[in-house]
Design a protein around this motif. Sequence first.
Motif, PDB file in Angstrom:
ATOM      1  N   ALA A  86      55.608-133.646  78.738  1.00 11.45           N
ATOM      2  CA  ALA A  86      55.679-134.940  79.434  1.00 11.45           C
ATOM      3  C   ALA A  86      56.418-135.981  78.599  1.00 11.45           C
ATOM      4  CB  ALA A  86      54.273-135.432  79.788  1.00 11.45           C
ATOM      5  N   GLY A  87      56.479-135.798  77.287  1.00 10.32           N
ATOM      6  CA  GLY A  87      57.227-136.700  76.406  1.00 10.32           C
ATOM      7  C   GLY A  87      56.727-138.128  76.448  1.00 10.32           C
ATOM      8  N   THR A  88      57.637-139.059  76.658  1.00 12.30           N
ATOM      9  CA  THR A  88      57.274-140.481  76.617  1.00 12.30           C
ATOM     10  C   THR A  88      56.293-140.868  77.724  1.00 12.30           C
ATOM     11  OG1 THR A  88      59.220-141.060  77.924  1.00 12.30           O
ATOM     12  CG2 THR A  88      59.432-141.180  75.515  1.00 12.30           C
ATOM     13  N   LEU A  89      56.198-140.053  78.755  1.00  9.00           N
ATOM     14  CA  LEU A  89      55.242-140.330  79.832  1.00  9.00           C
ATOM     15  C   LEU A  89      53.798-140.173  79.358  1.00  9.00           C
ATOM     16  CD1 LEU A  89      57.010-138.371  82.702  1.00  9.00           C
ATOM     17  CD2 LEU A  89      56.973-140.847  82.373  1.00  9.00           C
ATOM     18  N   ALA A  90      53.618-139.551  78.210  1.00  7.07           N
ATOM     19  CA  ALA A  90      52.276-139.261  77.692  1.00  7.07           C
ATOM     20  C   ALA A  90      51.739-140.365  76.779  1.00  7.07           C
ATOM     21  CB  ALA A  90      52.298-137.931  76.948  1.00  7.07           C
ATOM     22  N   GLN A  91      52.361-141.523  76.761  1.00  6.75           N
ATOM     23  CA  GLN A  91      51.920-142.604  75.861  1.00  6.75           C
ATOM     24  C   GLN A  91      50.449-142.943  76.009  1.00  6.75           C
ATOM     25  OE1 GLN A  91      54.448-146.023  76.088  1.00  6.75           O
ATOM     26  NE2 GLN A  91      56.256-144.909  75.418  1.00  6.75           N
ATOM     27  N   ALA A  92      49.917-142.877  77.208  1.00  4.06           N
ATOM     28  CA  ALA A  92      48.503-143.207  77.425  1.00  4.06           C
ATOM     29  C   ALA A  92      47.575-142.215  76.725  1.00  4.06           C
ATOM     30  CB  ALA A  92      48.193-143.240  78.922  1.00  4.06           C
ATOM     31  N   ALA A  93      48.097-141.062  76.351  1.00  6.20           N
ATOM     32  CA  ALA A  93      47.282-140.037  75.682  1.00  6.20           C
ATOM     33  C   ALA A  93      47.216-140.234  74.168  1.00  6.20           C
ATOM     34  CB  ALA A  93      47.838-138.650  75.989  1.00  6.20           C
ATOM     35  N   MET A  94      47.956-141.202  73.646  1.00  6.97           N
ATOM     36  CA  MET A  94      48.012-141.371  72.183  1.00  6.97           C
ATOM     37  C   MET A  94      46.642-141.483  71.523  1.00  6.97           C
ATOM     38  SD  MET A  94      51.484-143.436  71.222  1.00  6.97           S
ATOM     39  CE  MET A  94      50.987-144.925  72.037  1.00  6.97           C
ATOM     40  N   PRO A  95      45.725-142.303  72.015  1.00  7.28           N
ATOM     41  CA  PRO A  95      44.431-142.395  71.325  1.00  7.28           C
ATOM     42  C   PRO A  95      43.712-141.042  71.208  1.00  7.28           C
ATOM     43  CG  PRO A  95      44.659-144.203  72.870  1.00  7.28           C
ATOM     44  CD  PRO A  95      45.815-143.264  73.116  1.00  7.28           C
ATOM     45  N   GLU A  96      43.755-140.250  72.270  1.00 13.35           N
ATOM     46  CA  GLU A  96      43.093-138.935  72.224  1.00 13.35           C
ATOM     47  C   GLU A  96      43.848-137.967  71.313  1.00 13.35           C
ATOM     48  OE1 GLU A  96      40.098-137.712  73.287  1.00 13.35           O
ATOM     49  OE2 GLU A  96      39.753-139.822  73.688  1.00 13.35           O
ATOM     50  N   LEU A  97      45.164-138.014  71.344  1.00 10.92           N
ATOM     51  CA  LEU A  97      45.948-137.135  70.468  1.00 10.92           C
ATOM     52  C   LEU A  97      45.711-137.488  68.999  1.00 10.92           C
ATOM     53  CD1 LEU A  97      49.235-137.058  72.566  1.00 10.92           C
ATOM     54  CD2 LEU A  97      47.709-135.110  72.146  1.00 10.92           C
ATOM     55  N   VAL A  98      45.637-138.777  68.688  1.00  7.00           N
ATOM     56  CA  VAL A  98      45.362-139.211  67.311  1.00  7.00           C
ATOM     57  C   VAL A  98      43.950-138.787  66.908  1.00  7.00           C
ATOM     58  CG1 VAL A  98      45.067-141.225  65.805  1.00  7.00           C
ATOM     59  CG2 VAL A  98      47.040-141.086  67.331  1.00  7.00           C
ATOM     60  N   ARG A  99      42.999-138.879  67.838  1.00 13.69           N
ATOM     61  CA  ARG A  99      41.625-138.438  67.542  1.00 13.69           C
ATOM     62  C   ARG A  99      41.615-136.956  67.174  1.00 13.69           C
ATOM     63  NH1 ARG A  99      38.118-135.447  69.826  1.00 13.69           N
ATOM     64  NH2 ARG A  99      39.222-135.314  71.814  1.00 13.69           N
ATOM     65  N   ILE A 100      42.369-136.147  67.924  1.00 11.08           N
ATOM     66  CA  ILE A 100      42.430-134.709  67.636  1.00 11.08           C
ATOM     67  C   ILE A 100      43.079-134.466  66.279  1.00 11.08           C
ATOM     68  CG2 ILE A 100      43.542-132.549  68.348  1.00 11.08           C
ATOM     69  CD1 ILE A 100      42.979-133.457  71.272  1.00 11.08           C
ATOM     70  N   LEU A 101      44.115-135.223  65.958  1.00  9.40           N
ATOM     71  CA  LEU A 101      44.742-135.080  64.632  1.00  9.40           C
ATOM     72  C   LEU A 101      43.723-135.282  63.524  1.00  9.40           C
ATOM     73  CD1 LEU A 101      48.147-137.005  64.637  1.00  9.40           C
ATOM     74  CD2 LEU A 101      47.768-134.560  64.781  1.00  9.40           C
ATOM     75  N   GLY A 102      42.832-136.232  63.711  1.00  6.47           N
ATOM     76  CA  GLY A 102      41.847-136.567  62.685  1.00  6.47           C
ATOM     77  C   GLY A 102      40.652-135.652  62.642  1.00  6.47           C
ATOM     78  N   SER A 103      40.514-134.784  63.638  1.00  2.55           N
ATOM     79  CA  SER A 103      39.356-133.891  63.639  1.00  2.55           C
ATOM     80  C   SER A 103      39.602-132.747  62.676  1.00  2.55           C
ATOM     81  CB  SER A 103      39.087-133.357  65.049  1.00  2.55           C
ATOM     82  OG  SER A 103      40.132-132.508  65.459  1.00  2.55           O
ATOM     83  N   GLU A 104      38.611-132.495  61.872  1.00  2.00           N
ATOM     84  CA  GLU A 104      38.712-131.397  60.903  1.00  2.00           C
ATOM     85  C   GLU A 104      37.552-130.451  61.135  1.00  2.00           C
ATOM     86  OE1 GLU A 104      39.371-132.849  56.927  1.00  2.00           O
ATOM     87  OE2 GLU A 104      40.579-134.479  57.704  1.00  2.00           O
ATOM     88  N   GLN A 105      37.597-129.766  62.279  1.00  2.00           N
ATOM     89  CA  GLN A 105      36.518-128.870  62.672  1.00  2.00           C
ATOM     90  C   GLN A 105      36.738-127.464  62.150  1.00  2.00           C
ATOM     91  OE1 GLN A 105      36.636-129.181  66.902  1.00  2.00           O
ATOM     92  NE2 GLN A 105      36.022-131.307  66.913  1.00  2.00           N
TER      93      GLN A 105
END
Length: 181
Positions: A86-105
């Motif tokens: 989706a590329g730039t259309l996915a901007q609204a997903a940034m908070p969730e994507l950043v949350r996943i980046l920070g998860s160290e499960q």
Amino acid sequence: RTKFLARGVFLALCALLTSSPARAKPLLERLLSEKMTILGLIGGPLVEFSKLDEKSKAALVPGLIEALKSTDTFTQGKAAEALRVAGTLAQAAMPELVRILGSEQGDSDCSTRERAADALGAIGPSAQEAAPMLFKMISEKSEGACVLKPAAVGALARIAPNDPRTLPALIALLNTEDGRA
């Protein structure tokens, strides 16, 4: 058989999205919640997703954001893959994507974090808020770091190409023995 069924459902959903987005949303939510997920058989469906027009891709983004909130890392990863397309259309997903980046499960979550980094990179400079987390991923020493570092550097090259730390991170990655860690 299941692959063809999933592909057929996905194509029908795409057609419904273009003609009646309001009717398609509940179906998408059901597919995601029941793990019949169109994202689960990503080979064919992701190719079809990439062929959608911008309006249809944008209509799918809210459902994909919900999939990122799943506790199932497979579902999260497939949603991140679709958001990358989706590329730039996915901007609204940034908070969730950043949350996943920070998860160290654990290392089993590495591929999900890698896909989240790829999706953020596809968003481009608008994903600037992810840069600190991506730089953190570069310095990780975990077993899965060999997968995460190239994804983080690749995302940074698209998000923060002018950041003075991006080029040295790329050079450091290239100077490693196998180019992966």
